[in-house]
Scaffold this motif. Structure first.
Motif, PDB file in Angstrom:
ATOM      1  N   HIS A 171      -9.138  -4.044  -5.543  1.00 17.80           N
ATOM      2  CA  HIS A 171     -10.070  -4.016  -4.421  1.00 17.80           C
ATOM      3  C   HIS A 171     -10.018  -2.634  -3.775  1.00 17.80           C
ATOM      4  O   HIS A 171      -8.944  -2.035  -3.648  1.00 17.80           O
ATOM      5  CB  HIS A 171      -9.688  -5.091  -3.399  1.00 17.80           C
ATOM      6  N   PRO A 172     -11.156  -2.096  -3.319  1.00 19.01           N
ATOM      7  CA  PRO A 172     -11.164  -0.752  -2.710  1.00 19.01           C
ATOM      8  C   PRO A 172     -10.184  -0.593  -1.545  1.00 19.01           C
ATOM      9  O   PRO A 172      -9.638   0.496  -1.343  1.00 19.01           O
ATOM     10  CB  PRO A 172     -12.614  -0.610  -2.232  1.00 19.01           C
ATOM     11  N   CYS A 173      -9.928  -1.635  -0.794  1.00 24.35           N
ATOM     12  CA  CYS A 173      -9.015  -1.530   0.353  1.00 24.35           C
ATOM     13  C   CYS A 173      -7.575  -1.279  -0.068  1.00 24.35           C
ATOM     14  O   CYS A 173      -6.748  -0.835   0.746  1.00 24.35           O
ATOM     15  CB  CYS A 173      -9.080  -2.793   1.202  1.00 24.35           C
ATOM     16  N   LEU A 174      -7.253  -1.523  -1.335  1.00 28.12           N
ATOM     17  CA  LEU A 174      -5.893  -1.274  -1.801  1.00 28.12           C
ATOM     18  C   LEU A 174      -5.522   0.200  -1.733  1.00 28.12           C
ATOM     19  O   LEU A 174      -4.350   0.552  -1.624  1.00 28.12           O
ATOM     20  CB  LEU A 174      -5.729  -1.773  -3.245  1.00 28.12           C
ATOM     21  N   SER A 175      -6.511   1.066  -1.793  1.00 23.43           N
ATOM     22  CA  SER A 175      -6.238   2.504  -1.775  1.00 23.43           C
ATOM     23  C   SER A 175      -5.583   2.943  -0.476  1.00 23.43           C
ATOM     24  O   SER A 175      -4.919   3.986  -0.424  1.00 23.43           O
ATOM     25  CB  SER A 175      -7.529   3.300  -1.994  1.00 23.43           C
ATOM     26  N   ARG A 176      -5.742   2.138   0.592  1.00 26.43           N
ATOM     27  CA  ARG A 176      -5.129   2.478   1.874  1.00 26.43           C
ATOM     28  C   ARG A 176      -3.706   1.953   2.004  1.00 26.43           C
ATOM     29  O   ARG A 176      -3.009   2.263   2.967  1.00 26.43           O
ATOM     30  CB  ARG A 176      -5.973   1.917   3.025  1.00 26.43           C
ATOM     31  N   LEU A 177      -3.293   1.151   1.066  1.00 22.01           N
ATOM     32  CA  LEU A 177      -1.956   0.557   1.138  1.00 22.01           C
ATOM     33  C   LEU A 177      -0.999   1.354   0.268  1.00 22.01           C
ATOM     34  O   LEU A 177      -0.891   1.130  -0.930  1.00 22.01           O
ATOM     35  CB  LEU A 177      -2.011  -0.904   0.688  1.00 22.01           C
ATOM     36  N   VAL A 178      -0.302   2.269   0.854  1.00 17.21           N
ATOM     37  CA  VAL A 178       0.550   3.200   0.110  1.00 17.21           C
ATOM     38  C   VAL A 178       1.627   2.471  -0.663  1.00 17.21           C
ATOM     39  O   VAL A 178       2.008   2.880  -1.766  1.00 17.21           O
ATOM     40  CB  VAL A 178       1.202   4.216   1.079  1.00 17.21           C
ATOM     41  N   SER A 179       2.092   1.348  -0.131  1.00 13.73           N
ATOM     42  CA  SER A 179       3.251   0.688  -0.737  1.00 13.73           C
ATOM     43  C   SER A 179       2.900  -0.201  -1.907  1.00 13.73           C
ATOM     44  O   SER A 179       3.791  -0.775  -2.517  1.00 13.73           O
ATOM     45  CB  SER A 179       3.972  -0.151   0.312  1.00 13.73           C
ATOM     46  N   VAL A 180       1.620  -0.330  -2.245  1.00 13.86           N
ATOM     47  CA  VAL A 180       1.271  -1.248  -3.309  1.00 13.86           C
ATOM     48  C   VAL A 180       1.910  -0.866  -4.637  1.00 13.86           C
ATOM     49  O   VAL A 180       2.360  -1.700  -5.414  1.00 13.86           O
ATOM     50  CB  VAL A 180      -0.265  -1.378  -3.467  1.00 13.86           C
ATOM     51  N   THR A 181       2.012   0.443  -4.929  1.00 15.61           N
ATOM     52  CA  THR A 181       2.607   0.864  -6.182  1.00 15.61           C
ATOM     53  C   THR A 181       4.087   0.538  -6.231  1.00 15.61           C
ATOM     54  O   THR A 181       4.599   0.023  -7.226  1.00 15.61           O
ATOM     55  CB  THR A 181       2.391   2.384  -6.380  1.00 15.61           C
ATOM     56  N   SER A 182       4.788   0.838  -5.136  1.00 14.08           N
ATOM     57  CA  SER A 182       6.207   0.568  -5.119  1.00 14.08           C
ATOM     58  C   SER A 182       6.495  -0.920  -5.191  1.00 14.08           C
ATOM     59  O   SER A 182       7.463  -1.342  -5.832  1.00 14.08           O
ATOM     60  CB  SER A 182       6.848   1.146  -3.849  1.00 14.08           C
ATOM     61  N   ARG A 183       5.642  -1.750  -4.569  1.00 10.07           N
ATOM     62  CA  ARG A 183       5.840  -3.182  -4.635  1.00 10.07           C
ATOM     63  C   ARG A 183       5.636  -3.693  -6.061  1.00 10.07           C
ATOM     64  O   ARG A 183       6.251  -4.664  -6.480  1.00 10.07           O
ATOM     65  CB  ARG A 183       4.859  -3.906  -3.703  1.00 10.07           C
TER      66      ARG A 183
END
Length: 324
Positions: free
Chosen positions: A307-319
Motif C-alpha cells: 500500500h502507498p502509505c507503507l512508504s511512510r513507515l520506516v520500520s516496516v523493513t526492519s519488522r
C-alpha cells in the motif's frame, strides 16, 4: 418487543438505543459499570438500569417469569473480550442476541457460540453496518454487472483518528479489543469478501497499536489495504474538516464512503427484525481473516503488493527482516 442492552455508557450504545426506538420497540433494561447513561432518558424514562451484572441478570430473569414482560432481544455493546460471555448469557436467558463486531476473537469461540445457539434455539446477529452503505452497494453492483474474468486491483484505505483516550481505554489494550485489526478492520475484511468473493491468500506487512497494512488476494481482486488511527495518515484534503477517511479505489475508480455511517444501525435493526440479519456463518470469514492476520509475522512486501502509505513507515523493513 422488549430489548435489554449491555454496555449502555459506551460510544456505540446510543446508536443501538436510537435503532430500538426508531423500529418501534422498547428498551426495558440496561447495564454498564459506569453510570454516565443519562441519554437513556431520551429513549425511555421507564428503562431499568444497573451497574452490577448480577443485579441486571436477576432483573432479566424476573421479567422472564412475567407474562408479556420477557426480554426478546439482548443487545451486546460491551468491550470486545466480554462479547462471548455476554452473548451466551443472553442466549441461555431465551433471547435472540444482537452484538457489535467482532462477535468473538477466535474461530473456536465462534464454534462455541454456534453450539449454544443449537442448545437454546436462539440466534446471534452481528452488526455489520458497512454492508448496508450505498457506496458498497454501488461497488458490489459494478463487480456483478461486469462479470470480468481477471482480478480487480483494489486499494483500501481507512483512517479514523483517535485521541490519547483511545490507548488509555480498553480499546487500546489488545487483550480486550484484539487490536486495530479487529476493532477497526473487521468491517472492511467483511465487505471485501462480500464484494470480491472468497479469500485465497493473505500477507501482513505492518502491525502496531496504531495501524496495520497488508495484502489480500480474493477470487476477484488483489487488495492492498491500510488501517490507521493516526491523524498523520489522513489525506491532506481531509485534514482541515474531517477525522475519518474511508476509501476504496478499484481499477483507478474511487468509491469514498467517509460519510453516511450514522444511521446504518437502524437499517441493520430493520433487517435483523425482518429475518435478514447476519448470523454466525455470515461473519465467520472476516473473523477468520482477522484471527489469521493477528497471528502472522509482518513480511517485507513485494512492490506491487505494498500500500502507498507503507512508504511512510520506516520500520516496516526492519519488522519484516528475515521473512519472505
Amino acid at each position: 418487543m422488549n430489548f435489554a442492552l449491555i454496555g449502555a455508557a459506551g460510544y456505540i450504545a446510543p446508536r443501538h438505543m436510537q435503532a430500538i426506538k426508531e423500529t418501534g420497540h422498547t428498551l426495558v433494561a440496561a447495564y454498564d459499570i459506569n453510570d454516565s447513561v443519562g441519554i437513556i432518558d431520551s429513549i425511555s424514562t421507564e428503562c431499568a438500569f444497573f451497574t452490577e451484572f448480577e443485579s441486571f441478570m436477576e432483573h432479566a430473569w424476573r421479567l422472564r417469569r412475567q407474562k408479556g414482560a420477557g426480554i426478546d432481544y439482548w443487545v451486546v455493546c460491551s468491550p470486545n473480550h466480554l462479547h462471548g460471555a455476554h452473548i451466551t448469557a443472553g442466549l441461555y436467558l431465551g433471547c435472540n442476541v444482537i452484538c457489535e463486531k467482532p462477535l468473538v476473537s477466535t474461530p473456536a469461540q465462534l464454534e462455541e457460540l454456534r453450539c449454544v445457539e443449537q442448545e437454546t434455539g436462539r440466534r446471534v446477529y452481528s452488526i455489520m453496518q458497512l454492508r448496508h452503505h450505498s457506496a458498497i452497494h454501488e461497488l458490489r453492483d459494478k463487480v456483478l454487472a461486469e462479470r470480468r474474468e481477471g482480478r480487480y486491483d483494489v486499494e483500501l484505505t481507512y483512517v479514523t483518528v483517535r485521541g490519547p483516550w483511545y490507548l488509555a481505554s480498553w480499546k487500546g489494550d489488545p487483550r480486550k479489543s484484539f487490536g486495530v485489526l479487529a476493532e477497526i478492520g473487521i468491517h472492511f475484511f467483511d465487505m471485501l469478501h462480500v464484494v470480491f468473493g472468497s479469500l485465497e491468500s493473505q500477507v501482513l506487512h505492518y502491525h502496531d497499536d496504531h495501524k496495520a497494512a497488508g495484502y489480500l488476494e480474493y477470487e476477484k481482486a488483489r487488495v492492498r489495504w491500510f488501517l490507521s488511527i493516526d491523524a498523520e495518515d489522513l489525506p491532506e484534503r481531509r485534514v482541515a474538516q474531517h477525522t475519518t477517511y474511508r476509501s476504496i479505489v478499484c481499477d483507478g475508480e474511487e468509491f469514498e464512503f467517509s460519510d453516511g455511517f450514522t444511521d446504518l444501525h437502524t437499517v441493520s435493526y430493520r433487517e435483523i427484525l425482518a429475518g435478514r440479519g447476519f448470523g454466525i456463518e455470515a461473519v465467520r470469514h472476516c473473523l477468520e481473516t482477522v484471527h489469521e492476520l493477528s497471528l502472522d509475522t509482518p513480511k517485507v512486501p513485494h512492490e506491487r503488493q505494498a500500500h502507498p502509505c507503507l512508504s511512510r513507515l520506516v520500520s516496516v523493513t526492519s519488522r519484516g527482516a528475515g521473512h519472505d
